[in-house]
Each structure stands twice: as C-alpha cells, then as structure tokens.
Design a protein around this motif. Sequence first.
Motif: not given
Length: 294
Positions: A94-97, A127-133, A152-156, A171-172
């Motif tokens: 499905a891609g790179v995450f 914004r941090d997740a976007e930066l990582e991606a 980018p994904v943020v997992a809680f 971001v997901t």
Amino acid sequence: MATSADTMRHRFAAQAVIEELLRVQGDVPPRTTLARVFGQSPLGADSVPWYLGAKGERAVGSLLESLPPEWAVFHALPVGGRGSDIDHVVVGPAGVFTINTKHHRGQSVWVAGRSLLVSGRKTRYIRDAELEAERVTGLVRQRMPRSAPARPVVAFVGPKQLSIREQPASVTVIDARHLRRWLLSLPPTLAWPERMEITAVVDNPASWRRPPVTVPGPVVSSVRSSPSQPSSQSSRDSLPSYRVSAEPADDPMARFTALDADVRAAHLRRALWVLLGVVVAAGVALEVLQLFAG
C-alpha cells in the motif's frame, strides 16, 4: 556480505527512547528495602515520560511486526542533526508510511482537521508527522525521484476516547489497535520491484544520519527533550532529540526489560497494599457494627 547488524532492520522498537530512559534513570538512587516492600516505583520523576513513551512505541512495534512478510518494518530511524528519530517506517504493497506513536493512556483525544487536542491541550502532532513523512520522502527520492510520497500516520496507544470530527488532509490519525487492519485494508500501489528498491534505500545505514564518531575525552551529546514537554522550537526542529553516545551500549533492551519488570512488580505491590487496606478497613467497620448491634 552485509549482516543484519549492518542494516537499519536491526534497530528495535523504541530504541532511541529506551537509551535515553536508561541514561536518565541512571541518575536515580536505588530504592531502600522498605520502599521496595511498599511498592515504590523504581522510576525517577524525569524517567516516567520516557518509560511511557517506550511502552507506547514497543506496543505499536509489536503490532507492526505481525504484518505479513511482504511488509518491511523499521524502528527508531535516526534523522536530522539534533538526534531526532522516526518511531516507525513501514514499506508494503500500500506504500510507504511513517508512524508517530503517542502514548496517552486514559486521556481524551479530539481531532478536527489540523487541530489535535489531548485532554483539551493543543499539540503539534500533525505538523510533526508531516515533517517525518517529508524527510522520508526526500530520502527515498534521492535514489528514486519519481517515487510516491510517504504517508504520515499518528497512532495513539490507549486513549480513553479518540474523537475524529475530521481527519487531517495529509495525516491519518488512528487508534493503534486498528493500525494493522487499516494498513492491510488499503489498495496496493507499489509493485514488488519498487517495494524492494525502496526497502533497500531505507535499510541502508548510509541513507540516515551518520553515527557518532568516537573522540578522546568526554562524550559530547545532544539531549532529547522529554516527551511530556511541549517544544518551543520551529517545526523544522520540533522532532525530539536524544543523547548520542560514541560508546557501544551494553544491551539496552535487556536493561529495559529488567526495569519494566521492576516497575510492574512495584505496581502490583502497591495494589496489594491497597487491597489489604480495604480488607482491614472493612473488618474494622464490621467489628464496629457488631459492637453497636450487641
């Protein structure tokens, strides 16, 4: 021939956080015998955020490691010049995450577009997740200019409630419990040859921040800011940083496992003392009632 120790796949989940936890915990004095008996936590106050962060990353790492073999999983990838790291990167059909883990057990999370609040407090997680991606995308495109961008994904981990009024555009945001199922539900976008090429780029240590160089005298280190403290730096520098030692670590995973066992044992002792207190109080109350009834 390169061995597994020569690649990025040998890095374990939460490696950077665990290394910093152990460094901070090294300044904490040992507990007294009495403190152990009554279940005092071995963690110092400054160690707690690192411990919780490590537990969250380990939980998500375990979920990702259960993905089918066509998925390549990487953890704690070092980026930037301030000792920053990316919690997890996965490459699959499905891609790179890029996956940023957030451990907020028992807290309420509210998401509406680019606004993400934890217990009513604003965060910079989007914004941090976007930066990582963006960093991973740039890294891959140095070798594969036409490659699709990383997502980018943020997992809680363990939120009391995750209320998503509107997902961010790029971001997901997801409860970590559903992360594996979500990844597997996505339509395939990468053919096998492209996946192998991207995986090779990510797996190559030369693609990432250069390792520290051993120099005589004291080790010069950068210190990663505590996960519980908001950053006042610009978005470019908002990824956390950790101390980088030029000396080889003495099995940090084994030390963390031992520390985690001590923390859990202390928690159990405290719970038993509370239970004992309840039983004693109930017994005293019963005696008092019987005394008045007699």
